[in-house]
Write a protein that holds these residues in place. Structure first.
Motif, PDB file in Angstrom:
ATOM      1  N   SER A 210       0.542  -0.975  -0.180  1.00 51.55           N
ATOM      2  CA  SER A 210      -0.390  -0.056   0.166  1.00 51.55           C
ATOM      3  C   SER A 210       1.167   1.143   0.218  1.00 51.55           C
ATOM      4  N   ASP A 211       1.932   1.105   0.104  1.00 50.10           N
ATOM      5  CA  ASP A 211       2.972   2.248  -0.129  1.00 50.10           C
ATOM      6  C   ASP A 211       3.022   3.539  -1.379  1.00 50.10           C
ATOM      7  N   ALA A 212       3.296   4.297  -1.071  1.00 52.56           N
ATOM      8  CA  ALA A 212       3.185   5.453  -2.534  1.00 52.56           C
ATOM      9  C   ALA A 212       4.247   5.211  -3.514  1.00 52.56           C
ATOM     10  N   ILE A 213       3.571   4.496  -3.908  1.00 52.86           N
ATOM     11  CA  ILE A 213       4.895   4.409  -5.501  1.00 52.86           C
ATOM     12  C   ILE A 213       5.002   5.465  -6.780  1.00 52.86           C
ATOM     13  N   ARG A 214       3.823   6.692  -6.538  1.00 54.34           N
ATOM     14  CA  ARG A 214       4.133   7.700  -7.501  1.00 54.34           C
ATOM     15  C   ARG A 214       3.700   8.450  -7.207  1.00 54.34           C
ATOM     16  N   PRO A 215       4.628   8.785  -5.538  1.00 49.37           N
ATOM     17  CA  PRO A 215       4.009   9.926  -4.457  1.00 49.37           C
ATOM     18  C   PRO A 215       3.411  11.984  -4.920  1.00 49.37           C
ATOM     19  N   ASN A 216       2.297  11.523  -4.696  1.00 44.16           N
ATOM     20  CA  ASN A 216       1.360  12.915  -5.243  1.00 44.16           C
ATOM     21  C   ASN A 216       1.848  13.004  -6.397  1.00 44.16           C
ATOM     22  N   ASN A 217       1.971  12.193  -7.402  1.00 48.39           N
ATOM     23  CA  ASN A 217       2.493  13.636  -9.414  1.00 48.39           C
ATOM     24  C   ASN A 217       0.099  14.477  -9.074  1.00 48.39           C
ATOM     25  N   LEU A 218      -0.152  14.029  -8.597  1.00 49.25           N
ATOM     26  CA  LEU A 218      -1.810  15.305  -9.289  1.00 49.25           C
ATOM     27  C   LEU A 218      -1.129  16.024  -8.564  1.00 49.25           C
ATOM     28  N   ASN A 219      -0.481  16.137  -7.753  1.00 47.15           N
ATOM     29  CA  ASN A 219      -0.729  17.134  -6.288  1.00 47.15           C
ATOM     30  C   ASN A 219       0.370  18.436  -7.234  1.00 47.15           C
ATOM     31  N   LYS A 220       1.506  17.894  -7.898  1.00 46.58           N
ATOM     32  CA  LYS A 220       2.319  18.439  -9.066  1.00 46.58           C
ATOM     33  C   LYS A 220       1.633  19.242  -9.938  1.00 46.58           C
ATOM     34  N   LEU A 221       0.418  18.747 -10.185  1.00 49.60           N
ATOM     35  CA  LEU A 221       0.052  19.327 -12.177  1.00 49.60           C
ATOM     36  C   LEU A 221      -0.798  20.119 -11.633  1.00 49.60           C
ATOM     37  N   VAL A 222      -1.077  20.096 -10.382  1.00 48.66           N
ATOM     38  CA  VAL A 222      -2.508  20.633 -10.131  1.00 48.66           C
ATOM     39  C   VAL A 222      -2.270  21.754  -9.009  1.00 48.66           C
ATOM     40  N   ASP A 223      -3.117  22.851  -9.189  1.00 44.12           N
ATOM     41  CA  ASP A 223      -2.867  24.034  -8.054  1.00 44.12           C
ATOM     42  C   ASP A 223      -4.210  23.616  -7.372  1.00 44.12           C
ATOM     43  N   VAL A 224      -3.916  22.254  -6.005  1.00 41.11           N
ATOM     44  CA  VAL A 224      -4.790  22.561  -4.922  1.00 41.11           C
ATOM     45  C   VAL A 224      -3.713  22.251  -3.295  1.00 41.11           C
ATOM     46  N   LYS A 225      -4.104  22.807  -2.706  1.00 42.15           N
ATOM     47  CA  LYS A 225      -3.801  22.838  -1.333  1.00 42.15           C
ATOM     48  C   LYS A 225      -4.423  21.673  -0.341  1.00 42.15           C
ATOM     49  N   PRO A 226      -4.383  20.638  -0.013  1.00 44.82           N
ATOM     50  CA  PRO A 226      -4.907  20.422   0.700  1.00 44.82           C
ATOM     51  C   PRO A 226      -4.624  20.505   2.359  1.00 44.82           C
ATOM     52  N   MET A 227      -5.003  19.636   3.231  1.00 49.23           N
ATOM     53  CA  MET A 227      -5.505  19.719   4.231  1.00 49.23           C
ATOM     54  C   MET A 227      -3.990  19.138   4.629  1.00 49.23           C
ATOM     55  N   GLY A 228      -3.562  18.780   5.912  1.00 52.16           N
ATOM     56  CA  GLY A 228      -2.492  17.989   6.407  1.00 52.16           C
ATOM     57  C   GLY A 228      -2.971  16.999   7.814  1.00 52.16           C
ATOM     58  N   VAL A 229      -1.982  16.455   8.341  1.00 53.32           N
ATOM     59  CA  VAL A 229      -2.898  15.546   9.412  1.00 53.32           C
ATOM     60  C   VAL A 229      -2.680  16.117  10.357  1.00 53.32           C
ATOM     61  N   ARG A 230      -2.237  17.010  10.718  1.00 50.99           N
ATOM     62  CA  ARG A 230      -2.169  17.771  11.811  1.00 50.99           C
ATOM     63  C   ARG A 230      -3.008  18.398  12.192  1.00 50.99           C
ATOM     64  N   GLU A 231      -2.698  19.406  10.629  1.00 49.96           N
ATOM     65  CA  GLU A 231      -4.079  20.581  10.990  1.00 49.96           C
ATOM     66  C   GLU A 231      -5.076  19.393  10.952  1.00 49.96           C
ATOM     67  N   TYR A 232      -5.893  18.907  10.839  1.00 49.44           N
ATOM     68  CA  TYR A 232      -7.120  17.846  10.879  1.00 49.44           C
ATOM     69  C   TYR A 232      -7.502  17.774  11.843  1.00 49.44           C
ATOM     70  N   LEU A 233      -6.139  17.039  12.690  1.00 55.54           N
ATOM     71  CA  LEU A 233      -6.204  16.642  14.040  1.00 55.54           C
ATOM     72  C   LEU A 233      -6.602  17.296  14.915  1.00 55.54           C
ATOM     73  N   GLU A 234      -5.957  19.109  14.276  1.00 55.32           N
ATOM     74  CA  GLU A 234      -6.323  20.130  15.606  1.00 55.32           C
ATOM     75  C   GLU A 234      -8.129  20.486  15.271  1.00 55.32           C
ATOM     76  N   LYS A 235      -8.093  20.709  14.024  1.00 57.39           N
ATOM     77  CA  LYS A 235      -9.218  20.956  13.841  1.00 57.39           C
ATOM     78  C   LYS A 235     -10.706  20.557  15.101  1.00 57.39           C
ATOM     79  N   TRP A 236     -10.032  18.491  15.167  1.00 65.30           N
ATOM     80  CA  TRP A 236     -11.125  18.139  15.574  1.00 65.30           C
ATOM     81  C   TRP A 236     -11.256  17.980  17.265  1.00 65.30           C
ATOM     82  N   TRP A 237      -9.760  17.844  17.087  1.00 63.45           N
ATOM     83  CA  TRP A 237      -9.662  17.497  18.491  1.00 63.45           C
ATOM     84  C   TRP A 237      -8.450  18.438  19.850  1.00 63.45           C
ATOM     85  N   GLY A 238      -8.452  19.371  18.921  1.00 65.44           N
ATOM     86  CA  GLY A 238      -7.382  19.872  19.408  1.00 65.44           C
ATOM     87  C   GLY A 238      -8.486  21.162  20.256  1.00 65.44           C
ATOM     88  N   ASN A 239      -8.095  21.193  21.604  1.00 68.15           N
ATOM     89  CA  ASN A 239      -8.768  22.443  22.852  1.00 68.15           C
ATOM     90  C   ASN A 239      -9.246  23.907  21.756  1.00 68.15           C
TER      91      ASN A 239
END
Length: 321
Positions: A292-321
Motif C-alpha cells: 500500500s506504499d505510495a509508488i507515484r507519490p503525489n503526482n497529481l499534487n504536482k500537476l494542479v493547484d490544490v493546497k490540501p489539508m495536512g494530518v496535523r491541521e485535521y487533528l487540531e480542528k477536531w481534537w484540539g482544545n
C-alpha cells in the motif's frame, strides 16, 4: 482535451458526493458546462456553492439506456464512484457504464471507481479489490482500440481518507469530521487514545481529506492530458509519525498495539459475518508488506493547484482544545 460535461456515477453518497461538491464548487472557475449525477434511485438535485447537479436515475444493467442518458447530456467525462456489495454487480455496472460511454460521440474520458489504495497493488492481498481489476483491463483495451488521443482514462487514488481520524470526537459539530463517509476508526481510535498498528509502524500511509479529494478531482478534469495514474495526497507519513501527531494534539500517550503478521492472521476468520473485519486485516497485511506504499507519490499534487489539508491541521480542528 479538458472536461466540460461531466457525469459522476454513484455521486449521491460517500466519496462520490464529495467529488460532486468539488466539481460544483469549481464550476465557474473552470467554466464547466454541466455536472450530472447518475444514481440507482431518484433524488433531488445536489446543490452546493450556489450550483446544482441533477440526479438522474439509471439502470446499470441496461447499457442502451445508459448510453441514451450520456448522449442526451453530451457527456465527455464519466467519473465512477460506484460501490457494490457483490463483485458481479460492481463489475457489471462499471463495464456497462464504460461500454455505453464508448458509443457516445462526445465522450473521451473515464475514471473508474478507485479512490483508495491503487487496486492493482493490493489485489493479491485484499480480496475485495480484485473486483476492481476487470474494468482496468477493459479501459486499457479500449484505449488500444481507439484512435490516438480520442480516449483517456485515469486511476485516481488518494490513499486513506483522513476523515477516519475524526471518529469519536466530541466537538459540537463533530459529525462533520466524517463528511459523507462511514463513521469508524482505522488504525487510530483517538476517542480511546488507542492505536492498532500493522507491523512496526514505519510504513508510510497516504492520507487525504475527502473534501480535498473532490477538489483534486475537479482540478484533474482541467488537465489537457490524463495520465493513467493520478495519485493525490493530503500528506504522506509513517504510521508512527501520525501516532506522534495524535499524541501531541491530544496531550497524552496512546495505548499502542503493534501487530505482527502472525497477530493479524490470528484475528482473521472464515465466518461470513467477519467479512469486513477480514477486509481490514487484509489491508493490514498489505501495509506490512509495503503493497500500500505510495509508488507515484503525489503526482497529481504536482500537476494542479490544490493546497490540501495536512494530518496535523485535521487533528487540531477536531481534537484540539
Amino acid at each position: 482535451m479538458k472536461s466540460q460535461r461531466i457525469a459522476v456515477a454513484g455521486g449521491q453518497g460517500k466519496i462520490g458526493k464529495h467529488i460532486v461538491e468539488g466539481l460544483l464548487e469549481a464550476k465557474q472557475r473552470y467554466s464547466l458546462e454541466l455536472i450530472i449525477v447518475l444514481s440507482r434511485s431518484e433524488a433531488p438535485d445536489i446543490t452546493y456553492a450556489g450550483n446544482s447537479a441533477p440526479v438522474i436515475a439509471v439502470d446499470y444493467t441496461d447499457q442502451a439506456s445508459l448510453q441514451g442518458v450520456l448522449e442526451q447530456h453530451e457527456i465527455d467525462t464519466v467519473i465512477s464512484t460506484i460501490s457494490g456489495h457483490t463483485p458481479d454487480a460492481f463489475i457489471t455496472s462499471q463495464e456497462n457504464l464504460l461500454q455505453a460511454a464508448l458509443n457516445v460521440p462526445s465522450f473521451h474520458r473515464f475514471a473508474p471507481s478507485e479512490f483508495s489504495i491503487p487496486s492493482e497493488q493490493v489485489a493479491d492481498k485484499i480480496k475485495l479489490y480484485k473486483m476492481k481489476l476487470p474494468i482496468l483491463h477493459s479501459l486499457r483495451r479500449a484505449k488500444q482500440e481507439r484512435p490516438t488521443n480520442s480516449f483517456e482514462f485515469s486511476l485516481l487514488n488518494c490513499g486513506m481518507f483522513m476523515n477516519y481520524l475524526g471518529y469519536g470526537n466530541t466537538k459540537p459539530d463533530g459529525h462533520k469530521a466524517h463528511g459523507y463517509l462511514a463513521r469508524f476508526p482505522i488504525i487510530f481510535d483517538l476517542s480511546r487514545r488507542f492505536a492498532d498498528v500493522p507491523g512496526d509502524g514505519e510504513r508510510q500511509i497516504v492520507y487525504t481529506h475527502a473534501d480535498d479529494v473532490g477538489r483534486f478531482v475537479a482540478a484533474a478534469t482541467q488537465l489537457d492530458v490524463w495520465e493513467e495514474y493520478l495519485d493525490m495526497a493530503g500528506e504522506v507519513a509513517t504510521i508512527n509519525e501520525v501516532l506522534r501527531m495524535c499524541e501531541d494534539v491530544c496531550g497524552t500517550k496512546f495505548n499502542v498495539k503493534y501487530n505482527s503478521r502472525e497477530d493479524i492472521l490470528a484475528r482473521m476468520s472464515s465466518a461470513p459475518e467477519k467479512f469486513m473485519e477480514n477486509f481490514f486485516m487484509e489491508g493490514y497485511l498489505a501495509t506490512i508488506d509495503g503493497d500500500s506504499d505510495a509508488i507515484r507519490p503525489n503526482n497529481l499534487n504536482k500537476l494542479v493547484d490544490v493546497k490540501p489539508m495536512g494530518v496535523r491541521e485535521y487533528l487540531e480542528k477536531w481534537w484540539g482544545n
